[in-house]
Design an enzyme around this catalytic site. Structure first.
Site, PDB file in Angstrom:
ATOM      1  CD  GLU A 112      -2.795  -1.362   0.029  1.00 14.32           C
ATOM      2  OE1 GLU A 112      -3.171  -0.139  -0.820  1.00 14.32           O
ATOM      3  OE2 GLU A 112      -3.183  -2.339  -0.222  1.00 14.32           O
ATOM      4  CG  HIS A 145       2.185   5.452  -8.776  1.00 16.69           C
ATOM      5  ND1 HIS A 145       1.788   4.478  -9.396  1.00 16.69           N
ATOM      6  CD2 HIS A 145       2.995   6.166  -9.741  1.00 16.69           C
ATOM      7  CE1 HIS A 145       1.833   4.727 -10.627  1.00 16.69           C
ATOM      8  NE2 HIS A 145       2.571   5.695 -10.954  1.00 16.69           N
TER       9      HIS A 145
END
Length: 692
Positions: free
Chosen positions: A484, A490
């Protein structure tokens, strides 16, 4: 669609922060110490009520603020639509569309998250109202032909302002989303598209709900010695799942056959869903729903997907058979009632074999994985790779939806704050059980030249810390945490021009790549040894424990890969052939017998329990393809040195920074300096299987 996207299934030491001192080692960094105790709140010495509002949005000091946010979004959207459709606009069309998308998403994503996460019913209800209203506005915009024509003209003829490749790519993404509502069709067909979308939502919701429903059968249907292994209600036996952990083989067998038994009403829902999806795809110009779902993805079309899956299953078949032979041997050693391995045996004996061969006792491992140590490990990893640190910040009053939420600032040594991560990590009643990442606000360049910092939430379900013991994580929980956090980084490390393509807002088979890559770091002995230490003594984890843990990661990898291929192929066939050329039961049996080495059990229909068919229709292959890409990146960039700054910077600059702003294959090619083939991806997974 305009770009409204549902929320994604993504330490500064302050003297005024006060918390009790736990009775375990204090040899932790400020970050580790913070996460080894429950969050404490910043003291408020002012005479105000100290309510900063959710996510420091002042309007959300009260749930009524959702109504203000909704009205403001409606008003701003109206102005942006006017700007896009009037001839005298002063900026690029794609910039207007992205600001319109951002205006909607900043309310819709936030509202959707609060709707499912906030324990206060008033907040949840107000958020749901805002979410419904914004969705209604999006549907209205999707019928605005003047808006559509303005965008289509720019994508076909070019803008009056200079455009670069990113501008053109994002404009085409907006147009593609727009046309999924059928706005380019004649009126009767457009109305049918709207009806089909509504039908898909309704039937999909009903199907998903039924995948979790228990099965009730009469007591007489089971032998008396098995009845009491399940829940009893009057004259009925209630089977709530697969009972894969049961030591009793007869219980596992009964649960498997009952829980997965053919259900005509659920099959009807699935077939209705598939029919509606196929008609929708046909109206929008696709030969199948699988072609629609894979358009613009890393695979780009179902033919490439099947080439990948068929190549992979042939490569791993011998190793998968070997895995199952080993499991059958374990079953024989346990003096089972029957020596032949059955589908209901595989999960059970996989766990038995891993524990037996590598002595993997999760309770012992957990002592070396206190949450604070894991966060320290992530911090050091990100510092090494990206020159980025995670800094704990005390939250203001009213800033979070639950007292047990941490806030992290992601700080780059030269670029400053990159964004914020809210960590909702601990179990609580009413909280969604699935670990997930939510985008609250996407990053983008604003009109005044500043950058809108991304904000995300990570939601896990870890055990709560006590006064004397921090939250202790099993190896699986550690892997999930890293996964996660890969989604979060990202978003944090991206610097996209447009929020429509920020972070995880890219194709499904590419969005999972950064998070799956983090799983490789989480199971690398060098990385684990850098942070895993006993929560009481701070002694580092013994080398033999690390070796056993990492070796267990790849046990039965071939068998698991083959199972995932079977799931993915069935998903492709269900969404690629219409109407089905055979009965659903026969299709499942034929596909399982062809692609999985455990033969199909008569009258069991596994897809009727597979909720992913709704959310990942024709895209379930994404898990395998993402893992293949992540494996290729790991072996070429980080396997020799998982702390490499040079490769970390390269990875950020060529891949993470762009989100969905470039085609997925272009990003991978830029990073690896070559264009991987489907066979390259197959071989990446085969290398993982053979690394046992």
């Amino acid at each position: 669609m305009i770009g409204f996207r549902k929320v994604r299934l993504v330490l500064r030491a302050v003297s005024s922060r006060v918390h009790s001192c736990p009775r375990y080692s204090s040899s932790w960094s400020p970050l580790g110490a913070a996460f080894n105790a429950k969050p404490a709140r910043k003291l408020n010495f002012s005479f105000t009520n100290g309510n900063a509002g959710l996510f420091e949005i002042s309007e959300l000091a009260d749930f009524y603020g959702f109504y203000a946010l909704k009205e403001r979004a409606i008003s701003e959207s109206s102005k942006l639509v006017a700007e896009a459709t009037e001839p005298g606009r002063q900026r690029k069309m794609v910039e207007i569309f992205d600001e319109l998308s951002d205006t909607l998403c900043r309310v819709a994503d936030l509202a959707e998250f609060i709707r499912v996460a906030h324990p206060n019913l008033n907040f949840a209800t107000a958020a749901e109202d805002a979410s419904v209203n914004i969705a209604g506005l999006v549907e209205k915009l999707n019928t605005n032909r003047a808006l559509y024509k303005s965008l289509r003209h720019v994508t076909e003829q070019g803008d009056m302002f200079p455009e670069d490749d990113v501008d053109r790519h994002v404009a085409k993404l907006f147009l593609f989303d727009f046309e999924q509502s059928g706005i380019h069709l004649e009126e009767s067909k457009r109305k049918r598209v709207v009806e089909l979308n509504e039908e898909i939502l309704k039937v999909g919701s009903q199907f998903m709900e039924a995948t979790q429903q228990p099965i009730s059968i009469k007591k007489e249907a089971l032998p008396e010695h098995l009845r009491y292994s399940f829940n009893l209600e009057g004259d009925n036996v209630i089977v709530t799942g697969m009972y894969s952990e049961s030591h009793n083989e007869a219980v596992r067998e009964a649960a498997y056959k009952i829980y997965l038994h053919h259900q005509p009403f659920q099959e009807e829902r699935l077939l209705n869903l598939l029919t509606a999806r196929h008609e929708l795809a046909a109206l929008c110009g696709f030969s199948s729903y699988a072609h629609r779902a894979t358009s613009g993805t890393l695979a780009d079309n179902p033919e490439t997907v099947m080439q990948f899956l068929e190549g992979l299953v042939e490569e791993v078949r011998p190793a998968a058979v070997h895995d199952l032979d080993i499991l059958e041997q374990y079953k024989a050693k346990h003096k089972s009632q029957a020596s032949v391995l059955q589908p209901w045996d595989v999960p059970y004996y996989t766990a038995v074999a891993k524990h037996g061969r590598h002595k993997v006792d999760h309770s012992e491992f957990a002592k070396y994985f206190p949450l604070g140590a894991c966060m320290e490990g992530l911090n050091e990893l990100f510092r090494s790779l990206y020159n980025v640190t995670l800094e704990h910040e005390p939250v203001e009053g009213g800033e979070v939806w639950c007292d047990e939420v941490y806030k992290l600032a992601v700080l780059h040594e030269e670029e400053g704050v990159l964004g914020y991560i809210y960590c909702d990590f601990f179990e609580r009643i009413g909280k969604p059980q699935q670990d997930c990442h939510f985008t609250i606000r996407g990053g983008r360049q604003t009109r005044d030249g500043t950058y809108q910092l991304p904000v995300v939430v990570l939601m896990l379900n870890l055990p709560e810390p006590s006064w004397s013991t921090p939250s202790l994580l099993s190896p699986g929980m550690v892997e999930n945490l890293f996964h996660e956090m890969g989604h979060a980084m990202h978003s944090m490390l991206g610097r996209t021009k447009y929020q429509h393509v920020t972070g995880t807002r890219c194709s499904t088979d590419f969005a999972e790549v950064p998070s799956v890559l983090m799983e490789y770091f989480a199971t690398d002995p060098r990385v684990l040894s850098s942070f895993a230490k006993h929560y009481k003594t701070c002694e580092p984890i013994p080398e033999d424990m690390v070796t056993s843990l990492c070796a267990s990661k790849y046990m039965f990898n071939a068998c698991e890969t083959q199972l995932q291929v079977f799931y993915s192929v069935l998903d492709q066939r269900l969404h690629g052939i219409h109407p089905l050329e055979t009965s659903l039961v026969d299709l499942v049996a034929d596909t399982q017998n062809e692609f999985y080495s455990m033969k199909h059990v008569s009258q069991t229909v596994w897809p009727l329990r597979f909720a992913h068919l709704v959310g990942y229709g024709a895209k379930y292959y994404s898990y395998l393809m993402s893992r293949a890409v992540a494996s290729r990146i790991w072996h070429e960039c980080f396997a020799d040195d998982p702390f490499s700054r040079a490769n970390g910077e390269l990875y950020r600059r060529t891949l993470l920074a762009h989100g969905g702003g470039k085609l997925p294959m272009t990003l991978i090619e830029d990073l690896l300096k070559k264009r991987p083939t489907t066979q390259d991806f197959v071989q990446s997974l085969v290398e993982d299987v053979n690394s046992r």
